[in-house]
Design a protein around this motif. Structure first.
Motif, PDB file in Angstrom:
ATOM      1  N   ASP A 137      25.606  15.090  46.268  1.00 49.19           N
ATOM      2  CA  ASP A 137      26.189  14.035  45.442  1.00 49.19           C
ATOM      3  C   ASP A 137      26.214  12.690  46.151  1.00 49.19           C
ATOM      4  O   ASP A 137      26.371  11.640  45.501  1.00 49.19           O
ATOM      5  N   SER A 138      26.082  12.702  47.471  1.00 47.15           N
ATOM      6  CA  SER A 138      26.094  11.443  48.217  1.00 47.15           C
ATOM      7  C   SER A 138      24.690  10.949  48.536  1.00 47.15           C
ATOM      8  O   SER A 138      24.531   9.959  49.246  1.00 47.15           O
ATOM      9  N   ASP A 157      23.853  25.266  44.594  1.00 51.82           N
ATOM     10  CA  ASP A 157      24.053  23.948  45.203  1.00 51.82           C
ATOM     11  C   ASP A 157      23.113  23.744  46.381  1.00 51.82           C
ATOM     12  O   ASP A 157      22.578  22.641  46.588  1.00 51.82           O
ATOM     13  N   GLU A 188      28.519  18.365  48.116  1.00 51.38           N
ATOM     14  CA  GLU A 188      28.981  17.015  48.451  1.00 51.38           C
ATOM     15  C   GLU A 188      27.870  16.194  49.090  1.00 51.38           C
ATOM     16  O   GLU A 188      27.746  14.988  48.836  1.00 51.38           O
ATOM     17  N   LEU A 214      30.933  18.238  55.192  1.00 51.26           N
ATOM     18  CA  LEU A 214      30.652  18.203  53.758  1.00 51.26           C
ATOM     19  C   LEU A 214      29.968  19.494  53.327  1.00 51.26           C
ATOM     20  O   LEU A 214      29.178  20.072  54.080  1.00 51.26           O
ATOM     21  N   SER A 215      30.237  19.926  52.104  1.00 54.18           N
ATOM     22  CA  SER A 215      29.536  21.072  51.534  1.00 54.18           C
ATOM     23  C   SER A 215      28.160  20.621  51.046  1.00 54.18           C
ATOM     24  O   SER A 215      27.923  19.414  50.855  1.00 54.18           O
TER      25      SER A 215
END
Length: 850
Positions: free
Chosen positions: A396-397, A364, A393, A389-390
């Motif tokens: 994904d944003s 990731d 995340e 946030l990871s």
């Protein structure tokens, strides 16, 4: 061992420059060469009354009762190592540093603060360099036997104040060395060094070298790449080589020549009335930061001062060159996603959250660094979010990249508080045509060429040449990246630039540009036209652009979206599982629309379902096509019939499928005028082969091969040649089967046709078994199985028979395929195996026995 001196002692530290690199380069030769190094310097210590305190690896710690002996020994040791004949790939050079202080030995060692200070001095220099502290220099007289010169004052760890460092040169040498590895005393206005500049070692070395050769170096790069921090690091490295200092001038707010001159005068404490007179005798480095705001004005000032003050060197940062004759450019690019980018992200994340575990986020984290294009500012802004946030995340944003990449910090320039501010700064400096092109090329999610970019400017009347000029202007201004590789130049946008430009494009509601681009792509890759190997490769490179464009035009031009999806579905024929996963969700909302590409798209999706052995889904697709009125020659109609034929085959109903194929051919005729007709004829030929009618099947495959070659349908030609190879094998002509299998395998590999590669590798295994080539047949079989598993294709009919027969024969002969070995969990190198199989088959046709 001689007795260690006590009282006033001069401590000398030496080590080999680049010893780790030498160890790797020399391998087994390194230990012997290291012993030679030890012998040479130990002889020098002995001659000059030095006492070896300790030796560790490639370093020496030596004590001298007399400072003059220490300096003479240091110079002699450096000369001895330099004069020795070393291998061309392993030249040794040592650095020598020394300091004098009060110390007494204790148990054959020293426990004294001057020892630590001497070690710090030893770490300052470079190979072939001998440096000494001011304490040691004060104890020397003219009898030392070598030239001594000051290198300036430096702040060295373990010394309370800045100290003057001296260099001992060989008589008549005067060799120059890089700047010492310590910050110089205050002869600058540089910001404090906030830590290592991650991932920029090669760039730092390169720019420092350029400044040694040229008086003006401009560091060019996109906003957020870290030009200002980089220039500061370069400047710190150059302090020692500029006696009058290094001075940083921020020109972000400069707009006129007077502004530029005023900022220079303020920083350098000279009069604006005559800058040249104030700088004529100076030897300094001036760093001009943020030059893009007034490139022409800054260039005029630098040119004039360069003529009148030849001792000044200039380091500029800008998003475009200054355009001066003697300017050297250094393009500062993003960091490597898996190297410097990852290291920078982790460092900044741990500053926010000390418990951040990079290993736990693994892939990731790599995916995020790649998505952020390795852009330092974007990495830092994203890393600031890890407390909430990871990495997954954050990734994904990133569709809202400009919203995610913002900072709340107050101690940084307003432009750098968000990616949007940074790009907006550059955008405002563009003219109208450049701004319009930048907005429109945000339609591309991946690389594009000037011809594709010109398609977005169709309503402006610009051709590819005009667009290429505009593109290159954007490249010069660091808003577009040019990628040459080994082929034609292509272009791409960094994620921050694309997000900014796309927002501006949407604000313009400029949908005509998207429709023009979609129409251009359909003409370029029309799904009913034959595709060459080059076309297949180009579509592979453009997949992200095509799929991204589908999402843009779907609401306003569904016909164009369906054409684009049909192109992609046809391309995914060799990766059906992936194709259905990527295209299915996007296509489904568009399939209620009836347009010129609807039937072809449904047929292409149905063909993918057949390939993954789901004939029910395939028939459901074409049933929707059958429900729409049309004609036999409508685009995609022949493909619908092919899907129905193959669905019958997949259900084991060979006779039914063959009857459907023959009926469709009777309706359309057997002229192979397009790829869909070739596919239908191929389905009929396969049905004949499955029923055992070898003569009919072979005749049809031969006709298809000839027609495919005639109309330039390279993939269909490779498939039909592969089918002819199987026919030749079945009638016992192994020589012809080997030749045709090698030809099909070579073409399929060149076009990255994974399905055909797998089938031909199975055919190769079958042939090699019959030829009793037990050394290569198992390898071909396991590579085929790996490809089939990777692309999600299940075997059908005679292909299953060939595969199973080859496996059984290998097992009976005691040669199980490598994939049967449970201890072997490494995947096969399919490309290498494919090349080896082609060579083995061609050897067989020549009668060569390996």
């Amino acid at each position: 061992m001689p007795e260690l001196p006590g009282g006033v002692v001069t401590f000398v530290f030496t080590d080999i420059e680049g010893s780790t690199r030498l160890f790797r380069a020399l391998g087994d030769r390194y230990p012997d060469l290291l012993r030679t190094h030890h012998d040479l310097v130990r002889e020098v210590w002995r001659r000059h009354d030095g006492v070896e305190v300790s030796t560790e690896g490639d370093s020496f710690f030596v004590a001298f009762a007399d400072a003059g002996d220490a300096v003479r020994a240091g110079v002699a040791a450096a000369r001895a190592i330099d004069a020795h004949t070393w291998p061309d790939d392993g030249r040794f050079r040592i650095r020598v540093g020394m300091h004098t202080g009060m110390a007494f030995p204790r148990d054959d060692a020293y426990i004294a603060f001057p020892v630590h200070q001497a070690a710090r001095i030893g770490a300052l220099g470079h190979g072939g360099q001998v440096v000494l502290s001011p304490t040691t220099r004060a104890l020397l007289d003219d009898r030392v036997g070598c030239r001594l010169r000051s290198l300036g004052r430096y702040r060295v760890r373990d010394f309370d104040e800045a100290i003057e460092i001296h260099q001992a040169d060989d008589v008549g040498s005067g060799a120059d060395h890089p700047p010492l590895k310590a910050p110089a005393d205050e002869r600058h206005n540089l910001r404090p060094d906030l830590g290592d500049l991650i991932g920029r070692d090669d760039d730092l070395d390169g720019v420092v070298d350029q400044l040694d050769q040229a008086r003006l170096v401009t560091v060019v790069g996109p906003g957020g790449v870290g030009k200002t921090a980089f220039a500061g690091a370069v400047a710190r490295r150059c302090l020692a080589s500029h006696p009058d200092g290094v001075w940083f001038v921020d020109l972000a707010s400069a707009g006129t020549v007077a502004d530029v001159e005023g900022r220079l005068a303020d920083v350098l404490a000279v009069s604006t009335d005559d800058l040249v007179a104030g700088l004529t005798d100076r030897r300094m480095l001036i760093v001009l930061d943020n030059c893009e705001q007034a490139v022409g004005e800054i260039a005029d000032v630098v040119a004039r001062l360069g003529r009148g003050a030849p001792g000044i060197s200039w380091l500029a940062t800008s998003r475009e060159p200054l355009g001066l004759h003697d300017e050297r450019l250094w393009r500062l690019g993003p960091l490597s996603p898996t190297g410097g980018a990852r290291e920078l992200f982790v460092a900044r994340a741990r500053a926010v959250d000390p418990s951040f575990d990079a290993d736990r986020h693994g892939a990731d984290l790599d995916r995020l660094c790649e998505a952020l294009d390795g852009l330092p500012l974007a990495l830092e802004l994203a890393a600031a979010r890890v407390s909430m946030l990871s990495p997954a995340e954050i990734h994904d944003s990133l569709d809202g990249a400009l919203r995610v990449l913002r900072s709340r910090r107050r101690d940084i320039d307003e432009r750098q508080r968000s990616a949007e501010n940074l790009v907006a700064w550059s955008y405002r400096l563009l003219d109208d045509a450049e701004q319009r092109l930048l907005r429109r090329v945000s339609l591309f999610a991946d690389r594009f060429d000037a011809v594709a970019a010109a398609a977005t400017m169709a309503d402006d009347g610009l051709d590819a040449f005009d667009t290429a000029d505009l593109l290159w202007s954007l490249v010069e201004k660091s808003l577009v990246s040019a990628v040459s590789d080994d082929g034609p130049t292509t272009y791409r946008l960094l994620i921050t630039t694309r997000a900014f430009a796309e927002e501006r494009w949407r604000a313009d509601d400029d949908l005509d540009a998207a429709r023009h681009l979609a129409t251009w792509y359909v003409r370029r890759f029309h799904p009913c036209e034959p595709w060459s190997a080059a076309t297949q490769t180009e579509i592979d490179e453009q997949r992200r652009n095509l799929l991204g464009l589908v999402g843009i035009v779907a609401d306003t031009d569904t016909d164009a979206a369906q054409w684009l999806l049909w192109i992609l579905a046809r391309w995914f024929r060799d990766q059906p599982a992936r194709g259905l996963a990527e295209l299915g969700p996007v296509a489904e909302p568009l399939l209620d629309h009836r347009g010129p590409a609807t039937v072809g798209l449904l047929a292409a999706l149905g063909a993918l379902s057949n390939e993954v052995n789901d004939p029910d889904a395939a028939l459901q697709r074409v049933a929707r096509a059958d429900a729409t009125p049309g004609t036999a020659d409508e685009p995609g109609r022949a493909a619908v019939e092919s899907v129905r034929v193959w669905a019958a085959y997949k259900r084991g109903r060979i006779e039914e499928g063959l009857a459907l194929a023959e009926a469709a051919i009777d309706l359309r005729g057997d002229a192979a005028t397009d790829v869909d007709a070739l596919s239908l004829l191929g389905a009929a030929a396969v049905g004949a082969a499955e029923q055992g009618d070898q003569a009919t099947a072979e005749a049809r495959f031969a006709a298809i091969a000839a027609d495919a070659e005639r109309i330039g349908a390279a993939p269909q030609h490779a498939i039909s040649v592969g089918n002819l190879a199987e026919m030749a094998h079945r009638r016992g002509d192994l020589d012809e089967a080997c030749r045709l299998t090698a030809a099909s395998l070579r073409r399929a590999s060149e076009m990255q046709m994974e399905r055909q590669v797998a089938l031909m590798l199975i055919g190769a295994a079958w042939l090699l078994v019959d030829l009793e080539r037990w050394d290569t047949a198992p390898t071909a079989l396991v590579a085929a199985e790996a490809v089939l598993g990777a692309v999600g294709i299940e075997l059908f009919g005679t292909d299953v028979e060939r595969h199973d027969r080859a496996r059984r024969t290998l097992a009976d002969a005691g040669y199980p395929a490598p994939g049967d070995d449970p201890s072997d969990d490494s995947g096969p190198d399919v490309l290498t195996i494919t090349a080896a199989m082609i060579e083995a088959l061609e050897q067989a046709t020549r009668g060569v026995v390996a």
